[in-house]
Write a protein that holds these residues in place. Sequence first.
Motif, PDB file in Angstrom:
ATOM      1  N   VAL A 295       0.841  -1.204   0.000  1.00  0.00           N
ATOM      2  CA  VAL A 295       0.000   0.000   0.000  1.00  0.00           C
ATOM      3  C   VAL A 295       0.873   1.251   0.000  1.00  0.00           C
ATOM      4  O   VAL A 295       0.584   2.228  -0.723  1.00  0.00           O
ATOM      5  CB  VAL A 295      -0.962  -0.019   1.205  1.00  0.00           C
ATOM      6  CG1 VAL A 295      -1.606   1.354   1.412  1.00  0.00           C
ATOM      7  CG2 VAL A 295      -2.034  -1.078   1.002  1.00  0.00           C
ATOM      8  N   ALA A 296       1.946   1.247   0.789  1.00  0.00           N
ATOM      9  CA  ALA A 296       2.846   2.407   0.802  1.00  0.00           C
ATOM     10  C   ALA A 296       3.474   2.614  -0.574  1.00  0.00           C
ATOM     11  O   ALA A 296       3.563   3.752  -1.066  1.00  0.00           O
ATOM     12  CB  ALA A 296       3.921   2.218   1.865  1.00  0.00           C
ATOM     13  N   GLN A 297       3.909   1.536  -1.202  1.00  0.00           N
ATOM     14  CA  GLN A 297       4.490   1.652  -2.541  1.00  0.00           C
ATOM     15  C   GLN A 297       3.478   2.233  -3.530  1.00  0.00           C
ATOM     16  O   GLN A 297       3.807   3.127  -4.324  1.00  0.00           O
ATOM     17  CB  GLN A 297       4.949   0.272  -3.027  1.00  0.00           C
ATOM     18  CG  GLN A 297       6.148  -0.292  -2.291  1.00  0.00           C
ATOM     19  CD  GLN A 297       6.478  -1.703  -2.750  1.00  0.00           C
ATOM     20  OE1 GLN A 297       5.639  -2.408  -3.315  1.00  0.00           O
ATOM     21  NE2 GLN A 297       7.704  -2.126  -2.505  1.00  0.00           N
ATOM     22  N   TYR A 298       2.266   1.723  -3.474  1.00  0.00           N
ATOM     23  CA  TYR A 298       1.247   2.161  -4.427  1.00  0.00           C
ATOM     24  C   TYR A 298       0.891   3.634  -4.255  1.00  0.00           C
ATOM     25  O   TYR A 298       0.893   4.407  -5.222  1.00  0.00           O
ATOM     26  CB  TYR A 298       0.000   1.292  -4.257  1.00  0.00           C
ATOM     27  CG  TYR A 298      -1.138   1.627  -5.192  1.00  0.00           C
ATOM     28  CD1 TYR A 298      -0.933   1.823  -6.553  1.00  0.00           C
ATOM     29  CD2 TYR A 298      -2.446   1.723  -4.713  1.00  0.00           C
ATOM     30  CE1 TYR A 298      -1.977   2.108  -7.405  1.00  0.00           C
ATOM     31  CE2 TYR A 298      -3.509   2.000  -5.559  1.00  0.00           C
ATOM     32  CZ  TYR A 298      -3.267   2.202  -6.903  1.00  0.00           C
ATOM     33  OH  TYR A 298      -4.313   2.488  -7.755  1.00  0.00           O
ATOM     34  N   ASP A 299       0.628   4.051  -3.027  1.00  0.00           N
ATOM     35  CA  ASP A 299       0.306   5.459  -2.797  1.00  0.00           C
ATOM     36  C   ASP A 299       1.465   6.367  -3.188  1.00  0.00           C
ATOM     37  O   ASP A 299       1.261   7.451  -3.762  1.00  0.00           O
ATOM     38  CB  ASP A 299      -0.051   5.680  -1.325  1.00  0.00           C
ATOM     39  CG  ASP A 299      -1.524   5.428  -1.037  1.00  0.00           C
ATOM     40  OD1 ASP A 299      -2.157   4.697  -1.819  1.00  0.00           O
ATOM     41  OD2 ASP A 299      -2.038   5.959  -0.038  1.00  0.00           O
ATOM     42  N   GLY A 300       2.679   5.932  -2.864  1.00  0.00           N
ATOM     43  CA  GLY A 300       3.844   6.731  -3.221  1.00  0.00           C
ATOM     44  C   GLY A 300       3.976   6.904  -4.724  1.00  0.00           C
ATOM     45  O   GLY A 300       4.312   7.994  -5.216  1.00  0.00           O
ATOM     46  N   LEU A 301       3.699   5.854  -5.475  1.00  0.00           N
ATOM     47  CA  LEU A 301       3.827   5.943  -6.929  1.00  0.00           C
ATOM     48  C   LEU A 301       2.701   6.750  -7.563  1.00  0.00           C
ATOM     49  O   LEU A 301       2.902   7.387  -8.604  1.00  0.00           O
ATOM     50  CB  LEU A 301       3.884   4.547  -7.540  1.00  0.00           C
ATOM     51  CG  LEU A 301       5.170   3.764  -7.252  1.00  0.00           C
ATOM     52  CD1 LEU A 301       5.200   2.474  -8.055  1.00  0.00           C
ATOM     53  CD2 LEU A 301       6.416   4.594  -7.572  1.00  0.00           C
ATOM     54  N   ILE A 302       1.526   6.750  -6.966  1.00  0.00           N
ATOM     55  CA  ILE A 302       0.468   7.631  -7.479  1.00  0.00           C
ATOM     56  C   ILE A 302       0.922   9.087  -7.371  1.00  0.00           C
ATOM     57  O   ILE A 302       0.767   9.876  -8.315  1.00  0.00           O
ATOM     58  CB  ILE A 302      -0.853   7.404  -6.718  1.00  0.00           C
ATOM     59  CG1 ILE A 302      -1.438   6.039  -7.053  1.00  0.00           C
ATOM     60  CG2 ILE A 302      -1.867   8.507  -7.061  1.00  0.00           C
ATOM     61  CD1 ILE A 302      -2.677   5.678  -6.255  1.00  0.00           C
TER      62      ILE A 302
ATOM     63  N   GLU B  48      16.156  12.707  -4.930  1.00  0.00           N
ATOM     64  CA  GLU B  48      15.808  13.401  -3.683  1.00  0.00           C
ATOM     65  C   GLU B  48      14.306  13.584  -3.551  1.00  0.00           C
ATOM     66  O   GLU B  48      13.740  13.407  -2.459  1.00  0.00           O
ATOM     67  CB  GLU B  48      16.524  14.753  -3.637  1.00  0.00           C
ATOM     68  CG  GLU B  48      18.031  14.629  -3.435  1.00  0.00           C
ATOM     69  CD  GLU B  48      18.744  15.966  -3.591  1.00  0.00           C
ATOM     70  OE1 GLU B  48      18.064  16.952  -3.970  1.00  0.00           O
ATOM     71  OE2 GLU B  48      19.960  16.022  -3.356  1.00  0.00           O
ATOM     72  N   ALA B  49      13.650  13.922  -4.657  1.00  0.00           N
ATOM     73  CA  ALA B  49      12.194  14.093  -4.614  1.00  0.00           C
ATOM     74  C   ALA B  49      11.496  12.763  -4.357  1.00  0.00           C
ATOM     75  O   ALA B  49      10.513  12.686  -3.609  1.00  0.00           O
ATOM     76  CB  ALA B  49      11.703  14.713  -5.924  1.00  0.00           C
ATOM     77  N   GLY B  50      11.999  11.697  -4.967  1.00  0.00           N
ATOM     78  CA  GLY B  50      11.422  10.376  -4.738  1.00  0.00           C
ATOM     79  C   GLY B  50      11.607   9.913  -3.305  1.00  0.00           C
ATOM     80  O   GLY B  50      10.697   9.323  -2.705  1.00  0.00           O
ATOM     81  N   ILE B  51      12.783  10.188  -2.750  1.00  0.00           N
ATOM     82  CA  ILE B  51      13.054   9.836  -1.354  1.00  0.00           C
ATOM     83  C   ILE B  51      12.088  10.581  -0.430  1.00  0.00           C
ATOM     84  O   ILE B  51      11.566  10.019   0.541  1.00  0.00           O
ATOM     85  CB  ILE B  51      14.509  10.158  -0.993  1.00  0.00           C
ATOM     86  CG1 ILE B  51      15.452   9.191  -1.715  1.00  0.00           C
ATOM     87  CG2 ILE B  51      14.731  10.115   0.511  1.00  0.00           C
ATOM     88  CD1 ILE B  51      16.915   9.584  -1.629  1.00  0.00           C
ATOM     89  N   GLN B  52      11.829  11.851  -0.743  1.00  0.00           N
ATOM     90  CA  GLN B  52      10.915  12.649   0.073  1.00  0.00           C
ATOM     91  C   GLN B  52       9.519  12.032   0.076  1.00  0.00           C
ATOM     92  O   GLN B  52       8.884  11.897   1.132  1.00  0.00           O
ATOM     93  CB  GLN B  52      10.869  14.083  -0.464  1.00  0.00           C
ATOM     94  CG  GLN B  52      10.066  15.039   0.395  1.00  0.00           C
ATOM     95  CD  GLN B  52      10.240  16.491  -0.055  1.00  0.00           C
ATOM     96  OE1 GLN B  52      11.270  16.860  -0.628  1.00  0.00           O
ATOM     97  NE2 GLN B  52       9.234  17.302   0.199  1.00  0.00           N
ATOM     98  N   ILE B  53       9.027  11.628  -1.096  1.00  0.00           N
ATOM     99  CA  ILE B  53       7.716  10.979  -1.170  1.00  0.00           C
ATOM    100  C   ILE B  53       7.737   9.661  -0.402  1.00  0.00           C
ATOM    101  O   ILE B  53       6.810   9.340   0.360  1.00  0.00           O
ATOM    102  CB  ILE B  53       7.314  10.747  -2.639  1.00  0.00           C
ATOM    103  CG1 ILE B  53       7.011  12.078  -3.330  1.00  0.00           C
ATOM    104  CG2 ILE B  53       6.094   9.819  -2.727  1.00  0.00           C
ATOM    105  CD1 ILE B  53       6.734  11.960  -4.818  1.00  0.00           C
ATOM    106  N   GLY B  54       8.796   8.887  -0.584  1.00  0.00           N
ATOM    107  CA  GLY B  54       8.896   7.604   0.093  1.00  0.00           C
ATOM    108  C   GLY B  54       8.854   7.728   1.598  1.00  0.00           C
ATOM    109  O   GLY B  54       8.207   6.930   2.285  1.00  0.00           O
TER     110      GLY B  54
END
Length: 509
Positions: A153-160, A242-248
């Motif tokens: 679920v965390a992966q999915y929400d992060g990728l949205i 860096e932006a991806g890490i922030q979302i993660g």
Amino acid sequence: MRKYSLIYMLAFGMMACSRDLPTELEFESYVFDQVDENGGNWKPILIPSGSSIEIPIPSSINSTAYQEELVQVKSAIQSMSSRQRESLKKWTNNPVVRWNEVALELIAKYNLIPGPNPDGTYPSPDPSNPQGPPAFPFAHPPYASRALAYLSVAQYDGLISAWHYKFLYNRPAAYRVDPSISSAYPSQDVPSYPSEGAVIATSSRKILTAMFPLEAAYLEKLEQEHLESLLLSGAFVESDLEAGIQIGNVVATLALDRASTDGMKHAQTTKAVSDSIANAAFERFGWKWENLESPQRPVGLTPLFGKVKLWNIPNVEANRPGLPPAPGSPEYEADVKRLKDFAKNRTVEQRRIANFWQDGLGTYTPPGHWNDFANRFIVKYRLSTLRSARTLAYLNMAIMDAGISCWDAKYYYHYPRPIQTIDGFETIAGTPNFPSYTSGHSVFSAAAAEVLAYVFPQEATKVRAWAEEAAISRVYGGIHWTFDATVGTQQGKNAANYTLDRARMDGAD
């Protein structure tokens, strides 16, 4: 090495798999079947609908800052070591599968019953003292289903959220900006900012560290290795990561906030509470399950897992099956005869089916088994990271909801197992320390099969046949009554339907 049933070999070929640990699925990076430019508009699960996790506006590709990042990427690629090249191959352009495999590996490693103390008492693994003894966690099927659900679920929400910004800002991949940069993976029409791989690496590391705290150093090493590979892939610059890490980080925090209050910490209860649950069932129905394992643990497995927070089912009563046959009733006696016949005349095929679906200690459990199937279908049909995360999120929410429903029925009805009520009866698959009705294998498998049939309709007949086989395997093994399996299969299907109702409304179809 594990023996595979004929139906599995026909599906995936003659593939060997360790009984104790999952083997890493061998696949190369591939061109995604679809990009889903509107994926940022899909409905997330944890993030409030219509909102996204905030990240900075990216620098223009013509800016000095971005051009300096390109120089850094080119320098890093030119000095790449052989180890780094191997790492690039390992992570591929679909790290959703790779991090799911990491989770399966850890589930198998920690799927071990805590041993007794010298005085004969059985301590429970304690998350506040993960070193133990015993070490935390005991990754039994309910625990595995929960770990996989929060991860996916965390992966999915992060990728949205990532997809929202990718097609808002449309920053091209580094190799498209500078043709002198080669891409390690097939060219995709997916913008680079933010890096979807960085979202996956960081959110996965945080979730799995919370679920398996003794593996913190190992998981951090994997995260750094993955992030390094992203930079060396030729698709991303440092600000993309860096932006991806922030979302993660943000989406993992949302998931772990939910986990902290979902009730799982109370699922393994005291003997006094466990006894009161059994006595309540006896007063209600006139029977109760007794633990016949040796040595005997004083408390059944997670008696209050049925009270853990559900994802999509409104409440456990909504998916609680009806009353099982009373001992001594005609239906019960017919099943006694059926089980005795299986035990006396068990065929080689029936024994093989029972062994294949056992998924006991030291394995990635039934929920993990179905995640492995999903990973193989994801690669076969070339799903993007976003589609892969969606598949596993709905799969694992359905599996966890099904497991909660199953454990509610187990401890509400507290139905005896065949070994308890049939004189002289023996199993070939151990003696589980929790009540019989309904069958966990049946419920987990039917829920998983329905989700996979929805995502991969070409495989619907196959996966539903596997679920039926998983259900009957427990009857062949002497673990369950036939009605445990048949009712459990329907219970799993019903659980999945709640999740699929949500999936059909998320905007992805």
